[in-house]
Scaffold this active site. Structure first.
Site: not given
Ligand code: 8YV
Length: 326
Positions: A244, A273, A291
C-alpha cells in the site's frame, strides 16, 4: 394473487465485469457505476443511502460518517484483499459486515511482486526508455548493469500469503537466500516451505539485496520505510512496494534514489494514488506501475466473483464466505 418479493437493493460502486453484474442482478436490485465515474465521499454516501449492501473496491472509503448516513446498510463486500478503505471498528459498531477477497489473488500478486523486483534489479524500464528515446547507438561493457536476482538475499517485510508466495518463488526458483520480518513469526512448517529465516527488521534492512514490502497498511505501518530505514539499506539494494502507498515515505524514497543511497525501487502503490509524488517521476532508477499487482484477467474475475458471492451468500444463507468482522 402471487406475492411480489422485493429483491434487496445494493450499490456496485465501481465498474465491474458485466457477467458479475448479471449474476448479481439475479438476486438484487442494482445501482451500478459502469461508467466508472469517480464519486466524492458525498456522492458515494448519497448513492449508498437506502441500500442494504455494497460492492466496493479499495478506492471506496467506508467510515463512521458514511455509515451514519446509511443506516439500512448491512454488508460491504470489498473486491480486494486489503481493506484499509474500511473503518472496521466503525462498521462493527454499526452492525455492518465487511468482507474481502483473500486467496484468489495470492499467486498472481506474488508473480507481479517477483516481476517488479526483477524489472527493478535489471533496470528494464529505464533501459527501455533509453532505447525508445533513440539513445542506443553502441554496446558498452556496463550498459544498464544491474544486480542479480539468483543467489541474492531476498528480504520480505510482511510474511502473509503473498509474502510467502514471493519467498517460495525466490527460494525454489532462483536459489535466493530468503529472510523475513513479520509481526508474528511463521510456524516451522511454513518457514521450511519458504526456506525463509526470521530476522529483526533491522537485520532485514541491513542484509537484504532486494527488499519486498507486502504488509497491510495501518497506522502502525505508516511510513514503516522512511529516511531512517532507507539509510540502513545497502547502497546496492533495491526496494519493491506492492502493498500500500503510505507504507513508504515517497519523498524520502525519491531523495534516496536520487542520491543513490539505494540502487533502485519498484513501486506499484503510492501514498495518495492515483497521484504520484512528483519527485518520483524525476528519478530514473524507479519502475512505476499503476496498482496492477493483482491484475490478470482470471484473477480480477475471481476477485469480482468472490465479492459478489459474499453478497449473495450473506443475503441468501445469512453467512458471507470471507467475513472480516463476523
Ligand atoms: C486491488 C489490492 O486491485 O486486493 C488488494 O488489496 O490492492 C488490489 O488487488 C485494489 O485494492 C482494488 O480494489
Amino acid at each position: 394473487m402471487k406475492d411480489i418479493v422485493m429483491k434487496p437493493s445494493i450499490l456496485v460502486a465501481r465498474a465491474v465485469f458485466p457477467e458479475v453484474l448479471t449474476k448479481l442482478a439475479q438476486h438484487f436490485e442494482i445501482e451500478s457505476n459502469q461508467a466508472d465515474e469517480t464519486w466524492s465521499k458525498a456522492q458515494l454516501t448519497e448513492k449508498l443511502h437506502g441500500k442494504v449492501g455494497a460492492f466496493t473496491t479499495g478506492t471506496d472509503r467506508i467510515d463512521a460518517e458514511v455509515l451514519a448516513a446509511c443506516p439500512q446498510l448491512k454488508i460491504c463486500a470489498n473486491m480486494a484483499v486489503g481493506y484499509n478503505n474500511f473503518d472496521i471498528a466503525a462498521m462493527t459498531a454499526a452492525g455492518v459486515l465487511a468482507t474481502n477477497t483473500p486467496d484468489v489473488l495470492t499467486e498472481t500478486t506474488a508473480d507481479f511482486g517477483f516481476a517488479l523486483m526483477m524489472a527493478t534489479a535489471r533496470r528494464m524500464t529505464e533501459s527501455e526508455h533509453y532505447l525508445r528515446a533513440g539513445k542506443w547507438t553502441k554496446w558498452s561493457y556496463d550498459m544498464f548493469a544491474g544486480s542479480d536476482i539468483h543467489g541474492a538475499t531476498l528480504g520480505i517485510l510482511g510474511m502473509g500469503r503473498i509474502g510467502q508466495g514471493i519467498a517460495k518463488r525466490g527460494a525454489h526458483g532462483f536459489g535466493m537466500n530468503v529472510i523475513y520480518h513479520n509481526r508474528s513469526r511463521l510456524d516451522a512448517t511454513s518457514e521450511a516451505a519458504c526456506k525463509a529465516r526470521y530476522v529483526s527488521k533491522e537485520e532485514l534492512l541491513k542484509t537484504a539485496d532486494h527488499l519486498v514490502l507486502v504488509l497491510p497498511y495501518s497506522a502502525a505501518s505508516h511510513h514503516a520505510i522512511g529516511a531512517a530505514e532507507l539509510a540502513q539499506m545497502k547502497p546496492t539494494a533495491t526496494l519493491v512496494n506492492i502493498a500500500r502507498g503510505g507504507i513508504v515515505d515517497d519523498a524520502a524514497l525519491a531523495a534516496a534514489l536520487r542520491d543513490k543511497r539505494i540502487a533502485a525501487a519498484g513501486l506499484d502503490v503510492f501514498e495518495g494514488e492515483p497521484a504520484v509524488h512528483p519527485d518520483l517521476l524525476t528519478v530514473p532508477n524507479v519502475v512505476l506501475t499503476p496498482h496492477i499487482a493483482s491484475s490478470s484477467v482470471p484473477t480480477r474475475l475471481a476477485m469480482a466473483n468472490l465479492a459478489a458471492d459474499n453478497l449473495i451468500a450473506f443475503f441468501t444463507q445469512g453467512k458471507a464466505l470471507t467475513p472480516l468482522n463476523a
